[in-house]
Design an enzyme around this catalytic site. Structure first.
Site, PDB file in Angstrom:
ATOM      1  N   HIS A  89       2.616  18.703  -8.671  1.00  0.00           N
ATOM      2  CA  HIS A  89       3.116  18.294  -7.519  1.00  0.00           C
ATOM      3  C   HIS A  89       3.572  16.792  -7.685  1.00  0.00           C
ATOM      4  CE1 HIS A  89       3.436  17.019  -3.133  1.00  0.00           C
ATOM      5  NE2 HIS A  89       2.306  16.107  -3.426  1.00  0.00           N
ATOM      6  N   CYS A 113       0.191  19.204   0.865  1.00  0.00           N
ATOM      7  CA  CYS A 113       1.030  19.247  -0.253  1.00  0.00           C
ATOM      8  C   CYS A 113       0.434  20.204  -1.329  1.00  0.00           C
ATOM      9  CB  CYS A 113       0.890  17.841  -0.976  1.00  0.00           C
ATOM     10  SG  CYS A 113       1.745  16.637   0.279  1.00  0.00           S
ATOM     11  N   ASN A 157       8.456  13.169  -2.466  1.00  0.00           N
ATOM     12  CA  ASN A 157       7.418  14.042  -2.262  1.00  0.00           C
ATOM     13  C   ASN A 157       7.968  15.073  -1.381  1.00  0.00           C
ATOM     14  OD1 ASN A 157       5.128  15.110  -1.530  1.00  0.00           O
ATOM     15  ND2 ASN A 157       3.826  13.375  -1.508  1.00  0.00           N
TER      16      ASN A 157
HETATM   17  O1  UT7 Z   1       1.286  14.146  -1.552  1.00  0.00           O
HETATM   18  C1  UT7 Z   1      -0.074  14.103  -1.178  1.00  0.00           C
HETATM   19  C2  UT7 Z   1      -0.721  13.165  -1.965  1.00  0.00           C
HETATM   20  N1  UT7 Z   1      -0.212  11.763  -1.686  1.00  0.00           N
HETATM   21  C3  UT7 Z   1      -0.509  10.908  -2.601  1.00  0.00           C
HETATM   22  O2  UT7 Z   1      -1.285  11.172  -3.624  1.00  0.00           O
HETATM   23  C4  UT7 Z   1       0.066   9.445  -2.410  1.00  0.00           C
HETATM   24  C5  UT7 Z   1      -0.815   8.668  -2.907  1.00  0.00           C
HETATM   25  N2  UT7 Z   1      -0.771   7.099  -2.871  1.00  0.00           N
HETATM   26  C6  UT7 Z   1       0.451   6.514  -3.541  1.00  0.00           C
HETATM   27  O3  UT7 Z   1       1.179   7.097  -4.231  1.00  0.00           O
HETATM   28  C7  UT7 Z   1       0.290   5.083  -3.565  1.00  0.00           C
HETATM   29  O4  UT7 Z   1      -0.681   4.595  -3.128  1.00  0.00           O
HETATM   30  C8  UT7 Z   1       1.452   4.321  -2.914  1.00  0.00           C
HETATM   31  C9  UT7 Z   1       2.967   4.643  -3.547  1.00  0.00           C
HETATM   32  C10 UT7 Z   1       1.685   5.004  -1.418  1.00  0.00           C
HETATM   33  C11 UT7 Z   1       1.389   2.956  -2.729  1.00  0.00           C
HETATM   34  O5  UT7 Z   1       1.084   2.324  -4.077  1.00  0.00           O
HETATM   35  P1  UT7 Z   1      -0.009   1.517  -4.428  1.00  0.00           P
HETATM   36  O6  UT7 Z   1       0.181   0.901  -5.532  1.00  0.00           O
HETATM   37  O7  UT7 Z   1      -1.260   2.156  -4.021  1.00  0.00           O
HETATM   38  O8  UT7 Z   1       0.296   0.280  -3.348  1.00  0.00           O
HETATM   39  P2  UT7 Z   1      -0.979  -0.247  -2.020  1.00  0.00           P
HETATM   40  O9  UT7 Z   1      -1.149   0.793  -1.100  1.00  0.00           O
HETATM   41  O10 UT7 Z   1      -2.017  -0.746  -2.898  1.00  0.00           O
HETATM   42  O11 UT7 Z   1       0.108  -1.324  -1.491  1.00  0.00           O
HETATM   43  C12 UT7 Z   1       0.221  -2.505  -2.323  1.00  0.00           C
HETATM   44  C13 UT7 Z   1       1.218  -3.603  -1.587  1.00  0.00           C
HETATM   45  C14 UT7 Z   1       0.471  -3.524   0.023  1.00  0.00           C
HETATM   46  O12 UT7 Z   1       0.596  -5.139   0.214  1.00  0.00           O
HETATM   47  P3  UT7 Z   1      -0.324  -6.244  -0.047  1.00  0.00           P
HETATM   48  O13 UT7 Z   1      -1.698  -5.671   1.103  1.00  0.00           O
HETATM   49  O14 UT7 Z   1      -0.858  -6.304  -1.286  1.00  0.00           O
HETATM   50  O15 UT7 Z   1       0.138  -7.473   0.740  1.00  0.00           O
HETATM   51  C15 UT7 Z   1       1.391  -2.963   0.783  1.00  0.00           C
HETATM   52  O16 UT7 Z   1       1.417  -3.276   2.197  1.00  0.00           O
HETATM   53  O17 UT7 Z   1       2.733  -3.099  -1.139  1.00  0.00           O
HETATM   54  C16 UT7 Z   1       2.729  -3.177   0.257  1.00  0.00           C
HETATM   55  N3  UT7 Z   1       3.530  -1.966   0.519  1.00  0.00           N
HETATM   56  C17 UT7 Z   1       5.125  -2.064   0.396  1.00  0.00           C
HETATM   57  N4  UT7 Z   1       5.781  -3.132  -0.116  1.00  0.00           N
HETATM   58  C18 UT7 Z   1       6.860  -2.985  -0.046  1.00  0.00           C
HETATM   59  C19 UT7 Z   1       3.381  -0.737   0.899  1.00  0.00           C
HETATM   60  N5  UT7 Z   1       4.387   0.074   1.275  1.00  0.00           N
HETATM   61  C20 UT7 Z   1       5.504  -0.758   0.766  1.00  0.00           C
HETATM   62  C21 UT7 Z   1       6.938  -0.745   0.666  1.00  0.00           C
HETATM   63  N6  UT7 Z   1       7.633  -1.720   0.107  1.00  0.00           N
HETATM   64  N7  UT7 Z   1       7.546   0.689   1.133  1.00  0.00           N
END
Ligand code: UT7
Length: 324
Positions: free
Chosen positions: A251, A114, A281
């Site tokens: 980005h 990225c 992304n």
């Molecule tokens: O381009 C390279 C760089 N990329 C990045 O920097 C991406 C960095 N990360 C992110 O953008 C975010 O961490 C995400 C968008 C991927 C996730 O957001 P988050 O607020 O960090 O959520 P999380 O990973 O802490 O997940 C929260 C909950 C989890 O459920 P539990 O464990 O709380 O029950 C996940 O399993 O959301 C769940 N979850 C989803 N729920 C519905 C993860 N993906 C999904 C989904 N739909 N698509």
């Protein structure tokens, strides 16, 4: 006199197929609301069957040349940032070169995921400033839809396909921060973080191209910290401050990362170009896509100070300060 790499033209290409968040509601356990609120993404483009990264890159390249009023004969080389090449080799760059009908000059790829466009931009800047080239096309192009695991809701909703191209040319400046062109850059990587974002296949390991794996939440925290650090570092090198920045062109991974970084820098969101809602992304393509959108809609004007920053797999991250 200081030789500078200045922007001569910009262009982009997005595949025709637009995929709204609702598409994923039938595919994995997710909702439009979750995707919007956690990432800021509303839709993304996916390449058509048979459409490759070099196809997207070639269209963006033609658009940038047209925008500059130049032809392939006028350029010395092509650098493509991509992690999703058509083939393991040859490079996407040489495929674009052939598509443009170029039989002179050189072309190659840069792979920093990225952050790839930032690394490619720095490479082009070094080649231009050293006199090795006068005009270079720098392209970010990806077909991340090809490396998605469609059963993994934590990644498959986040990425999109597209390409952006920036044409850089040598120009003499006064050596001050009022010069047009690339003023400073800051590059970093730390391979200890490889588990946070990687593809679980490759030529010398599995013999397959693999799928994206990501530890989203830890990566999110690293992203805001490291993007703020690299943005500060690049501004320090110029002697400018965040108050001098006309546009942050970041980005586009997640709107909350973009907001968090802008907030830490003390820059208001009305000075940030946002395309994540429309493109998702697009990895190395996201910055040139956002630049192209910002120039096309008239927000980015000649003389504006732009700060671009990116982070991705590696981890690899960096920033560039550029006067348009
Ligand atoms: O381009 C390279 C760089 N990329 C990045 O920097 C991406 C960095 N990360 C992110 O953008 C975010 O961490 C995400 C968008 C991927 C996730 O957001 P988050 O607020 O960090 O959520 P999380 O990973 O802490 O997940 C929260 C909950 C989890 O459920 P539990 O464990 O709380 O029950 C996940 O399993 O959301 C769940 N979850 C989803 N729920 C519905 C993860 N993906 C999904 C989904 N739909 N698509």
């Amino acid at each position: 006199m200081t030789r500078r790499a200045v922007p001569l033209g910009i262009g982009h290409y997005l595949p025709e197929r637009v995929v709204p968040n609702s598409h994923f509601e039938g595919l994995v356990d997710t909702t439009d609301e979750w995707i919007r609120t956690r990432s800021g993404i509303e839709r993304r483009h996916f390449a058509a069957e048979g459409q490759t990264t070099s196809d997207l890159a070639s269209r963006a390249a033609r658009a940038a040349l047209e925008n500059a009023g130049l032809t392939p004969d006028d350029i010395d080389g092509i650098i493509v940032a991509t992690s999703t090449p058509d083939l393991t080799f040859p490079s996407v760059g040489t495929m674009v070169q052939a598509n443009l009908g170029m039989t002179h000059g050189f072309a190659f790829d840069v792979q920093a995921v990225c952050a790839g466009f930032i690394f490619a931009l720095c490479t082009a800047d070094a080649m231009i400033v050293s006199g090795q080239a006068n005009r270079l096309l720098v392209i970010g192009a990806e077909t991340f839809s090809r490396i998605m695991d469609w059963t993994d809701r934590s990644t498959c909703v986040l990425f999109g396909d597209g390409a952006g191209a920036l044409l850089l040319g040598a120009e003499d400046g006064a050596g001050t921060t009022k010069d047009r062109g690339i003023l400073a850059s800051d590059l970093n990587s730390d391979g200890r973080y490889r588990e946070m974002l990687y593809v679980d296949g490759g030529v010398s390991s599995t013999g397959t191209s693999g799928k994206v794996r990501m530890q989203g939440n830890p990566l999110f925290r690293q992203a805001v910290d490291k993007l703020t650090q690299t943005a500060d570092a690049v501004l320090d090198k110029t002697g400018l401050t965040a108050a001098d920045v006309d546009w942050i062109v970041p980005h586009q991974a997640n709107i909350r990362i973009i907001q968090g970084t802008a907030r830490k820098m003390g820059v208001s969101m009305d000075r940030v170009i946002q395309t994540v809602q429309d493109h998702g992304n697009t990895s190395a393509a996201s910055i040139p896509l956002a630049l192209s959108v910002g120039v096309a809609d008239g927000r980015i004007k000649r003389g504006d100070l732009i700060l671009s920053e990116a982070i991705g797999g590696g981890l690899a991250w960096g920033a560039v300060a550029l006067r348009w």
